[in-house]
Design an enzyme around this catalytic site. Structure first.
Site, PDB file in Angstrom:
ATOM      1  N   ASN A 140     -17.377  40.967-123.179  1.00  0.00           N
ATOM      2  CA  ASN A 140     -18.812  40.662-123.095  1.00  0.00           C
ATOM      3  C   ASN A 140     -19.223  40.002-121.788  1.00  0.00           C
ATOM      4  OD1 ASN A 140     -17.328  38.429-124.029  1.00  0.00           O
ATOM      5  ND2 ASN A 140     -19.130  37.481-124.926  1.00  0.00           N
ATOM      6  N   GLU A 192     -11.503  29.568-126.532  1.00  0.00           N
ATOM      7  CA  GLU A 192     -12.969  29.572-126.567  1.00  0.00           C
ATOM      8  C   GLU A 192     -13.349  30.712-127.503  1.00  0.00           C
ATOM      9  OE1 GLU A 192     -16.249  30.391-126.672  1.00  0.00           O
ATOM     10  OE2 GLU A 192     -16.217  31.284-124.674  1.00  0.00           O
ATOM     11  N   CYS A 220     -21.382  34.014-126.643  1.00  0.00           N
ATOM     12  CA  CYS A 220     -20.832  33.040-127.594  1.00  0.00           C
ATOM     13  C   CYS A 220     -21.704  31.799-127.744  1.00  0.00           C
ATOM     14  CB  CYS A 220     -19.417  32.664-127.181  1.00  0.00           C
ATOM     15  SG  CYS A 220     -19.327  32.155-125.473  1.00  0.00           S
ATOM     16  N   GLU A 271     -13.425  24.614-119.995  1.00  0.00           N
ATOM     17  CA  GLU A 271     -13.267  25.316-118.721  1.00  0.00           C
ATOM     18  C   GLU A 271     -14.442  24.899-117.845  1.00  0.00           C
ATOM     19  OE1 GLU A 271     -13.108  29.360-120.480  1.00  0.00           O
ATOM     20  OE2 GLU A 271     -11.019  29.305-119.847  1.00  0.00           O
TER      21      GLU A 271
END
Ligand code: NAD
Length: 478
Positions: free
Chosen positions: A154, A252, A286, A460
């Site tokens: 994505n 994640e 997300c 991150e």
């Protein structure tokens, strides 16, 4: 716009390996369903080769002084920016997102290399006073070792960029397995790093049958660190594999972002920017806002504005400059939207906009707004990861927070209010790693990106982003 798709390779030991003699998987343009390329799938021998060169690459790269590592990353950042139009077009072809979003993503990917180039030069340690005379105690931070990184389809530029920039800055070598459905973008990042002078063997990019690749790489004693972005079930699986070898893993894993809109908020902004946020990336984001929880007094106004703005969105091929919402990235996602809406409607939900696939080729689903969705509908529990917004009212702050925190996810959350006390209380009470108050923009290179609960662990980006790629070692010396 007539754009051709670049050939695809494996990148191992500094060599660009074509698909000749290997199994391949087709890459589709999701706007047309036309096959645009064939991605080579690594064999087990390719992966063994990648592991061996990653070990040698690590030994060389960890011994390269930080200033030199920083120079390579900065040059790569500049090259990515020079090539932004081309990389973005490739991304839109393979993933479907509107070209302006692709340009923005590639630009932000370049920023991560710039940011972590600076971090490379700031990896310092400590000298800790000893409680015995004549003893020198030092704490050193050193690169953890070769990394296996897995990224999804994505965000084919930003997800590899967050991992590669930090790992390479720390002095690690990396084997990256990007999503097979949008493979060319990660290869373009690797090309920029290669052209910037990254020594051969420091970065390998492989594609393959995901489960085979992750089993083999994670089980190898060469790999010292695992990082994954994707779904919760696969995150759980890779966690278990990493645990077998007692290897740290960063995860994640998506979310189901709540938005709390209070009566006193700027309703126009919360609704109009909410539509832009919800349908960006066709909802395959997300940190997207998914459940809009609106305080009762503002509910009707919000719904009216939200639905009107949704219906005004232009859906189409991402290469057309006026497209605002592209196709879903693959047939799986389209089928999932159809299932989630059918399930919600069967249980009593109302469709206020969209609700169905669009005719013609391409994986297009109309931007959809659902209201009165009962709690037992799947979409109230599963990350829709597509263009579906859920609108629901709430009464008191505590009710809103309870619903916002109901799910096992804890990635992103948003709140709109003009009241400072409410803003403080929701920021305190929301269970999410990233929170936007009166805005939906919550990602920045200099900030940590990550969640908790089942959304994963480890951040991150920001100053935190490099920590996972470093180990602490103390040396006590007389
Ligand atoms: P998935 O988790 O199966 O795949 C996501 C990525 O993980 C893909 O690129 C895939 O190649 C890789 N992958 C899959 N199995 C793997 C394995 N055994 N080892 C290593 N890598 C593996 O998800 P999907 O079917 O593509 O999408 C399903 C759902 O996952 C979506 O609807 C969404 O909810 C979630 N998802 C989340 C993100 C995110 O950014 N957090 C990204 C993609 C998908």
């Amino acid at each position: 716009m007539n754009v051709s798709y670049d050939p695809l390779y494996l990148f191992i030991g500094g060599e660009w390996i074509s698909s000749q003699g290997r199994a391949t998987a087709p890459v589709l343009n999701p706007a047309t369903e036309v096959v645009i390329g064939q991605v080579p799938l690594a064999t087990s021998a390719d992966l063994e080769h990648a592991l061996a060169v990653a070990q040698r690459g690590f030994e060389q790269w960890r011994a390269t002084v930080p200033a030199e590592r920083a120079k390579v990353l900065k040059r790569a950042s500049a090259l990515i920016l020079e090539r932004v139009s081309h990389i973005a077009e490739q991304m839109t072809l393979e993933e479907g997102k509107p070209i302006a979003e692709a340009v923005d993503e590639v630009t932000r990917a370049a920023e991560y290399f710039e940011w972590f180039a600076e971090s490379a030069r700031r990896i310092d340690g400590r000298v800790v006073p000893a409680n015995r005379p004549g003893v020198l105690q030092m704490v050193k931070r050193q690169a953890i070792g070769p990394v296996a990184a897995f990224t999804p389809w994505n965000f084919p530029a930003i997800t590899p960029a967050r991992k590669l920039s930090a790992a390479l800055a720390a002095g690690c070598s990396v084997i990256l397995k990007p999503g097979e459905e949008s493979p060319s973008t990660a290869l373009a990042l690797a090309r920029a790093l290669d052209d910037a002078g990254l020594p051969k063997g420091v970065l390998q990019v492989v594609f393959g049958v995901p489960d085979q690749v992750s089993s083999q790489l994670i089980a190898s004693p060469i790999i010292r660190k695992v990082t994954f972005t994707g779904s919760v079930p696969i995150g759980r699986l890779l966690s278990a594999r990493a645990a077998e070898g007692v290897k740290p893993i960063t995860l994640e894993l998506g979310g189901h972002g709540p938005v709390l809109v209070f009566d006193d908020a700027d309703i126009e902004r919360a609704a109009v920017e909410g539509v832009a946020n919800r349908f960006r990336g066709t909802g395959q984001v997300c940190i997207s806002s998914t459940r809009f929880l609106i305080q009762r007094g503002a509910y009707d106004r919000f719904v009216q504005r939200f639905v009107a703005a949704t219906q005004a969105l232009r859906v189409g091929d991402g290469l057309k400059p006026d497209t605002q919402v592209g196709p879903l990235a693959n047939a799986r996602q389209l089928a999932k939207m159809e299932e989630l809406v059918a399930d919600a409607v069967a249980k009593g939900a109302q469709v206020l906009a969209g609700g169905e696939s669009l005719p013609g080729p391409g994986f297009f689903f109309a931007p959809t707004v659902l209201a009165d969705v009962p709690m037992d509908a799947r979409v109230m529990h599963e990350e829709p990861f597509g263009p579906i917004a859920i609108l629901m009212p709430f009464d008191k702050l505590a009710d809103g927070l309870r619903e916002a925190n109901r799910l096992p996810y804890g990635l992103s959350a948003y709140a709109f209010t003009r009241d400072a006390r409410t803003a403080i209380d929701v920021a305190d009470g929301l269970e999410a790693g990233m929170i936007g108050i009166n805005q939906y923009r919550i990602v920045a290179t200099e900030l940590p990106f990550g969640g908790f609960k089942e959304s994963g662990h480890g951040s991150e980006g920001g100053i935190e982003g490099i920590e996972h790629y470093l180990t602490h070692k103390f040396v006590s010396q007389i």
